[in-house]
Design a protein around this motif. Structure first.
Motif, PDB file in Angstrom:
ATOM      1  N   ASP A 165       0.842  -1.196   0.000  1.00 41.04           N
ATOM      2  CA  ASP A 165       0.000   0.000   0.000  1.00 41.04           C
ATOM      3  C   ASP A 165       0.879   1.248   0.000  1.00 41.04           C
ATOM      4  OD1 ASP A 165      -2.483  -1.458   0.250  1.00 41.04           O
ATOM      5  OD2 ASP A 165      -1.883  -1.879   2.313  1.00 41.04           O
ATOM      6  N   LEU A 166       1.964   1.171   0.736  1.00 40.58           N
ATOM      7  CA  LEU A 166       2.940   2.264   0.790  1.00 40.58           C
ATOM      8  C   LEU A 166       4.314   1.691   0.474  1.00 40.58           C
ATOM      9  CD1 LEU A 166       2.082   3.902   4.262  1.00 40.58           C
ATOM     10  CD2 LEU A 166       1.046   4.391   2.042  1.00 40.58           C
ATOM     11  N   PHE A 167       5.127   2.486  -0.202  1.00 40.08           N
ATOM     12  CA  PHE A 167       6.464   1.998  -0.538  1.00 40.08           C
ATOM     13  C   PHE A 167       7.505   2.979  -0.008  1.00 40.08           C
ATOM     14  CE2 PHE A 167      10.047   1.227  -3.494  1.00 40.08           C
ATOM     15  CZ  PHE A 167      10.223  -0.122  -3.238  1.00 40.08           C
ATOM     16  N   LEU A 168       8.371   2.477   0.865  1.00 46.69           N
ATOM     17  CA  LEU A 168       9.401   3.323   1.477  1.00 46.69           C
ATOM     18  C   LEU A 168      10.775   2.985   0.913  1.00 46.69           C
ATOM     19  CD1 LEU A 168       8.535   2.934   5.289  1.00 46.69           C
ATOM     20  CD2 LEU A 168       7.424   4.388   3.570  1.00 46.69           C
ATOM     21  N   LEU A 169      11.568   4.019   0.767  1.00 40.08           N
ATOM     22  CA  LEU A 169      12.940   3.825   0.323  1.00 40.08           C
ATOM     23  C   LEU A 169      13.834   4.267   1.469  1.00 40.08           C
ATOM     24  CD1 LEU A 169      14.349   2.941  -2.239  1.00 40.08           C
ATOM     25  CD2 LEU A 169      14.221   5.293  -3.063  1.00 40.08           C
ATOM     26  N   LEU A 170      14.660   3.349   1.961  1.00 40.80           N
ATOM     27  CA  LEU A 170      15.576   3.675   3.059  1.00 40.80           C
ATOM     28  C   LEU A 170      16.949   3.928   2.462  1.00 40.80           C
ATOM     29  CD1 LEU A 170      15.335   3.759   6.223  1.00 40.80           C
ATOM     30  CD2 LEU A 170      16.489   1.547   6.225  1.00 40.80           C
ATOM     31  N   LEU A 171      17.501   5.123   2.746  1.00 41.49           N
ATOM     32  CA  LEU A 171      18.776   5.489   2.140  1.00 41.49           C
ATOM     33  C   LEU A 171      19.757   5.938   3.210  1.00 41.49           C
ATOM     34  CD1 LEU A 171      17.304   7.495  -0.879  1.00 41.49           C
ATOM     35  CD2 LEU A 171      18.382   5.247  -0.985  1.00 41.49           C
ATOM     36  N   ALA A 172      21.024   5.897   2.843  1.00 40.40           N
ATOM     37  CA  ALA A 172      22.063   6.326   3.768  1.00 40.40           C
ATOM     38  C   ALA A 172      22.468   7.763   3.445  1.00 40.40           C
ATOM     39  CB  ALA A 172      23.269   5.396   3.643  1.00 40.40           C
ATOM     40  N   PRO A 173      23.006   8.490   4.414  1.00 38.23           N
ATOM     41  CA  PRO A 173      23.530   9.819   4.123  1.00 38.23           C
ATOM     42  C   PRO A 173      24.633   9.702   3.066  1.00 38.23           C
ATOM     43  CG  PRO A 173      23.511   9.394   6.497  1.00 38.23           C
ATOM     44  CD  PRO A 173      23.227   8.096   5.812  1.00 38.23           C
ATOM     45  N   ALA A 174      24.661  10.652   2.139  1.00 36.11           N
ATOM     46  CA  ALA A 174      25.630  10.522   1.042  1.00 36.11           C
ATOM     47  C   ALA A 174      25.960  11.894   0.476  1.00 36.11           C
ATOM     48  CB  ALA A 174      25.050   9.648  -0.057  1.00 36.11           C
ATOM     49  N   GLY A 175      27.068  11.974  -0.214  1.00 37.40           N
ATOM     50  CA  GLY A 175      27.438  13.211  -0.890  1.00 37.40           C
ATOM     51  C   GLY A 175      26.499  13.474  -2.055  1.00 37.40           C
ATOM     52  N   GLY A 176      26.477  14.710  -2.520  1.00 36.86           N
ATOM     53  CA  GLY A 176      25.565  15.119  -3.582  1.00 36.86           C
ATOM     54  C   GLY A 176      25.699  14.290  -4.848  1.00 36.86           C
ATOM     55  N   ASP A 177      26.940  13.885  -5.167  1.00 31.61           N
ATOM     56  CA  ASP A 177      27.147  13.140  -6.409  1.00 31.61           C
ATOM     57  C   ASP A 177      26.456  11.790  -6.391  1.00 31.61           C
ATOM     58  OD1 ASP A 177      28.616  15.221  -7.212  1.00 31.61           O
ATOM     59  OD2 ASP A 177      30.565  14.224  -7.059  1.00 31.61           O
ATOM     60  N   GLU A 178      26.396  11.213  -5.204  1.00 28.65           N
ATOM     61  CA  GLU A 178      25.849   9.852  -5.121  1.00 28.65           C
ATOM     62  C   GLU A 178      24.339   9.824  -5.281  1.00 28.65           C
ATOM     63  OE1 GLU A 178      27.577   7.475  -1.837  1.00 28.65           O
ATOM     64  OE2 GLU A 178      28.897   9.197  -1.612  1.00 28.65           O
ATOM     65  N   LEU A 179      23.727  10.993  -5.176  1.00 28.52           N
ATOM     66  CA  LEU A 179      22.288  11.079  -5.306  1.00 28.52           C
ATOM     67  C   LEU A 179      21.819  10.484  -6.626  1.00 28.52           C
ATOM     68  CD1 LEU A 179      20.277  13.946  -3.897  1.00 28.52           C
ATOM     69  CD2 LEU A 179      19.666  13.251  -6.192  1.00 28.52           C
ATOM     70  N   GLN A 180      22.645  10.643  -7.645  1.00 27.32           N
ATOM     71  CA  GLN A 180      22.301  10.098  -8.959  1.00 27.32           C
ATOM     72  C   GLN A 180      22.173   8.582  -8.940  1.00 27.32           C
ATOM     73  OE1 GLN A 180      25.441  11.350 -11.522  1.00 27.32           O
ATOM     74  NE2 GLN A 180      25.497  13.367 -10.574  1.00 27.32           N
ATOM     75  N   GLY A 181      22.786   7.968  -7.919  1.00 25.16           N
ATOM     76  CA  GLY A 181      22.809   6.511  -7.866  1.00 25.16           C
ATOM     77  C   GLY A 181      21.418   5.907  -7.721  1.00 25.16           C
ATOM     78  N   VAL A 182      20.489   6.669  -7.162  1.00 23.79           N
ATOM     79  CA  VAL A 182      19.122   6.156  -7.029  1.00 23.79           C
ATOM     80  C   VAL A 182      18.432   6.301  -8.375  1.00 23.79           C
ATOM     81  CG1 VAL A 182      16.917   6.397  -5.861  1.00 23.79           C
ATOM     82  CG2 VAL A 182      19.040   6.847  -4.625  1.00 23.79           C
ATOM     83  N   LYS A 183      17.990   5.200  -8.915  1.00 24.18           N
ATOM     84  CA  LYS A 183      17.374   5.241 -10.237  1.00 24.18           C
ATOM     85  C   LYS A 183      16.069   6.011 -10.201  1.00 24.18           C
ATOM     86  CE  LYS A 183      19.145   0.716 -11.515  1.00 24.18           C
ATOM     87  NZ  LYS A 183      18.644  -0.485 -10.838  1.00 24.18           N
ATOM     88  N   ARG A 184      15.830   6.738 -11.250  1.00 21.09           N
ATOM     89  CA  ARG A 184      14.631   7.553 -11.336  1.00 21.09           C
ATOM     90  C   ARG A 184      13.363   6.710 -11.134  1.00 21.09           C
ATOM     91  NH1 ARG A 184      13.192  12.536 -13.734  1.00 21.09           N
ATOM     92  NH2 ARG A 184      11.001  12.527 -14.293  1.00 21.09           N
ATOM     93  N   GLY A 185      13.376   5.518 -11.719  1.00 23.19           N
ATOM     94  CA  GLY A 185      12.211   4.638 -11.607  1.00 23.19           C
ATOM     95  C   GLY A 185      11.902   4.277 -10.161  1.00 23.19           C
ATOM     96  N   ILE A 186      12.942   4.081  -9.360  1.00 24.33           N
ATOM     97  CA  ILE A 186      12.757   3.736  -7.945  1.00 24.33           C
ATOM     98  C   ILE A 186      12.209   4.957  -7.202  1.00 24.33           C
ATOM     99  CG2 ILE A 186      13.893   2.874  -5.865  1.00 24.33           C
ATOM    100  CD1 ILE A 186      14.062   0.900  -8.138  1.00 24.33           C
ATOM    101  N   MET A 187      12.782   6.123  -7.517  1.00 23.36           N
ATOM    102  CA  MET A 187      12.299   7.363  -6.899  1.00 23.36           C
ATOM    103  C   MET A 187      10.802   7.532  -7.166  1.00 23.36           C
ATOM    104  SD  MET A 187      14.719   9.544  -5.559  1.00 23.36           S
ATOM    105  CE  MET A 187      14.830  11.234  -6.146  1.00 23.36           C
ATOM    106  N   GLU A 188      10.405   7.222  -8.398  1.00 25.45           N
ATOM    107  CA  GLU A 188       9.010   7.423  -8.779  1.00 25.45           C
ATOM    108  C   GLU A 188       8.059   6.467  -8.065  1.00 25.45           C
ATOM    109  OE1 GLU A 188       9.287   7.257 -13.022  1.00 25.45           O
ATOM    110  OE2 GLU A 188       9.634   9.414 -13.196  1.00 25.45           O
ATOM    111  N   MET A 189       8.593   5.326  -7.607  1.00 28.42           N
ATOM    112  CA  MET A 189       7.744   4.366  -6.898  1.00 28.42           C
ATOM    113  C   MET A 189       7.582   4.753  -5.435  1.00 28.42           C
ATOM    114  SD  MET A 189       8.618   0.527  -8.171  1.00 28.42           S
ATOM    115  CE  MET A 189      10.352   0.630  -7.786  1.00 28.42           C
ATOM    116  N   ALA A 190       8.550   5.499  -4.901  1.00 28.61           N
ATOM    117  CA  ALA A 190       8.591   5.746  -3.457  1.00 28.61           C
ATOM    118  C   ALA A 190       7.483   6.695  -3.011  1.00 28.61           C
ATOM    119  CB  ALA A 190       9.957   6.312  -3.067  1.00 28.61           C
ATOM    120  N   ASP A 191       6.835   6.340  -1.890  1.00 29.49           N
ATOM    121  CA  ASP A 191       5.908   7.267  -1.243  1.00 29.49           C
ATOM    122  C   ASP A 191       6.657   8.118  -0.223  1.00 29.49           C
ATOM    123  OD1 ASP A 191       3.423   6.425  -2.488  1.00 29.49           O
ATOM    124  OD2 ASP A 191       3.721   4.544  -1.423  1.00 29.49           O
ATOM    125  N   MET A 192       7.673   7.512   0.370  1.00 27.39           N
ATOM    126  CA  MET A 192       8.508   8.247   1.306  1.00 27.39           C
ATOM    127  C   MET A 192       9.948   7.782   1.187  1.00 27.39           C
ATOM    128  SD  MET A 192       6.163   8.277   4.770  1.00 27.39           S
ATOM    129  CE  MET A 192       7.441   9.022   5.790  1.00 27.39           C
TER     130      MET A 192
END
Lengths: 334, 334
Positions: A165-192
């Motif tokens: 029903d809800l989809f959470l993405l748990l991430l670690a603190p990271a530098g700005g460059d690593e932000l790209q590492g999360v695929k856009r498709g995964i971001m789009e699925m996340a509710d939080m």
């Protein structure tokens, strides 16, 4: 096995009955599949619904610590919590197994919690069906929250999102460059998005990371199933048990809004239809999974690879052989 | 239709026979499928091999201009060139159609060129099979080069790469930030990246873009099927016909190396096996594509969506109905 009795046990919340039923839905045996279908049909009318929360995160983000802390908080509020895992690689990796009870020692001893590791199958489709059916069993057993965890690799996130029903993405603190590492498709699925480890030395990095993700989430197209402010990024510290209550409160607010707007039941209906279609397709393809069919595919494939025959005629021969076998009455099931 | 005669016509290089044969493999009718399989089997032993070049690029990068200029250069060298398109969206988009002859006016009048637009099907699997079989027909008809173009969206690139010996990515000059727009998976499939429009005002941008992509390609893992220096990025100007000969020379060098090292035939064998497996799977799933099956899937799906039945039992009912229909002897084919 008396299926009616097993179903009654599950409805009473009997943990042993639940564990046995999950073992039943994980079985590949044709007679077990028939019994599982009978059991699920019996339980379909229970009308019980848990909040199904999908949770993804790459190894090292503190997923077990989060689930243990979050789960303990929920059981502390009197809620019953089940934890399931979808990990098609567990059989091969040999590494840490999702849903392994030793990773969540306190939660696994909690009478209001139920933890079940991923079935040891390498085929994602098989793992997916078994996990989805295990979710349905946990719901019928009266759990209030079902957490379905997966690792942040490959397609397993899509599978988990399709049963959540809800989809959470748990991430670690990271530098700005690593932000790209999360695929856009995964971001789009996340509710939080929950940025974990917001404690000690990493606290300021976590806050910065969270702001970065919040910015990235704002760039995504608005989804009809989201109220203002969602999808949302927050910081948590699973280790220090900080931010968990706030995260839970946001999840409840999102769930309430979706229930009121009809998105909750709409999504469930869509998911049920999707799983039905997947199950039909996989059953048709399961004809190729028997040892004889595999061997025949291998042999015909060799002939095609050597250029001795064209793919189309080899396929026609394979289908004729499958039909011949069906006519002989020796069906099989995965 | 006399299939043997049609096959003979194709082997003689008769363009009308080729066009008719492609129409045959594009048909969904069961009797046409059987005839197509017979024809392809007959032609499988021709032993003729074209260089199959897959080409992907988003709209606006100058794909038609490139294909026309590149194709004219090849026919100018006495080579016979076929151009096919894989575009599952063509039926819906209503926009420019890949492989449309009006987009390549000079090439379409060239007696040594053959241009065929994408079949108007929205199902990628269906388009893929028909395109792959059209490639086989073009090879049997004695074409030296088969260009298979697709748009840079969705999964069609994977499909085209799976029927190509070489896979080219045509890109436009762009700022550094836009480089991220090319998905890593696509980069990993490419044997060569061609940055088009290296002319006029865009020339220096194209050179810089090319260097950026060359850098990105160097970061990818070395593939066993690549000699030193590949995958490679180059600039071209399709409009001014610059860099095309150099690009062709690199393609030939890559092809020669792969042939000598056995990667060429190895890849072809692997592809043929893959297509055979795909064809078997799709034929099994085609049982769901008849009007009656679609209706039944819809009705059972509705019941599942409304919570009246569990996905597993609805799937079991669907399969029983399919088997019942098969036993009745009314098969169908997609």
């Amino acid at each position: 096995m008396d299926i009616t009795e097993l179903g009654t046990g599950i409805l009473k919340g009997d943990r042993r009955a639940l564990a046995r039923a999950i073992t039943l839905v994980e079985s590949r045996r044709a007679d077990h599949r028939a019994q599982a279908a009978e059991l699920l049909e019996q339980l379909a009318s229970s009308g019980r619904q848990a909040m199904r929360i999908g949770l993804s995160g790459t190894p090292g983000v503190g997923k077990s610590t989060f689930i243990e802390a979050f789960g303990m908080m929920l059981t502390g509020q009197g809620l019953r919590v089940a934890v399931l895992a979808v990990d098609p690689s567990s059989a091969r990796s040999g590494g840490s197994i999702l849903g392994d009870k030793t990773r969540m020692e306190r939660l696994s001893r909690d009478p209001n919690a139920f933890i079940r590791p991923s079935p040891s199958q390498t085929h994602l489709g098989g793992v997916a069906r078994r996990s989805r059916e295990a979710v349905a069993l946990c719901e019928a057993a009266g759990f209030d929250v079902v957490l379905i965890e997966t690792v942040g690799v490959g397609q397993s996130e899509t599978v988990v999102a399709e049963m959540s029903d809800l989809f959470l993405l748990l991430l670690a603190p990271a530098g700005g460059d690593e932000l790209q590492g999360v695929k856009r498709g995964i971001m789009e699925m996340a509710d939080m998005i929950l940025v974990n480890k917001a404690d000690g030395e990493l606290k300021s990095t976590a806050t910065r990371t969270c702001a970065d993700y919040a910015g990235a989430l704002r760039l995504l197209r608005k989804r009809p199933q989201d109220p203002a402010g969602f999808p949302k990024a927050m910081t948590v510290s699973a280790m220090q048990e900080n931010g968990l209550a706030e995260a839970w409160s946001e999840m409840q607010a999102l769930a309430d809004w979706r229930r009121e707007e009809g998105h909750w039941s709409g999504r469930r209906a869509q998911q049920a239809r999707y799983w039905f279609e997947q199950e039909v397709q996989q059953a048709l393809l399961a004809q190729l999974a028997t040892p004889e069919a595999r061997q025949l595919m291998q042999d015909l494939g060799d002939r095609v690879a050597h250029g001795d025959t064209a793919p189309a005629s080899a396929a026609a021969e394979m289908l004729a052989r499958l039909e011949g076998r069906q006519a002989g009455g020796t069906g099989s099931s995965d």
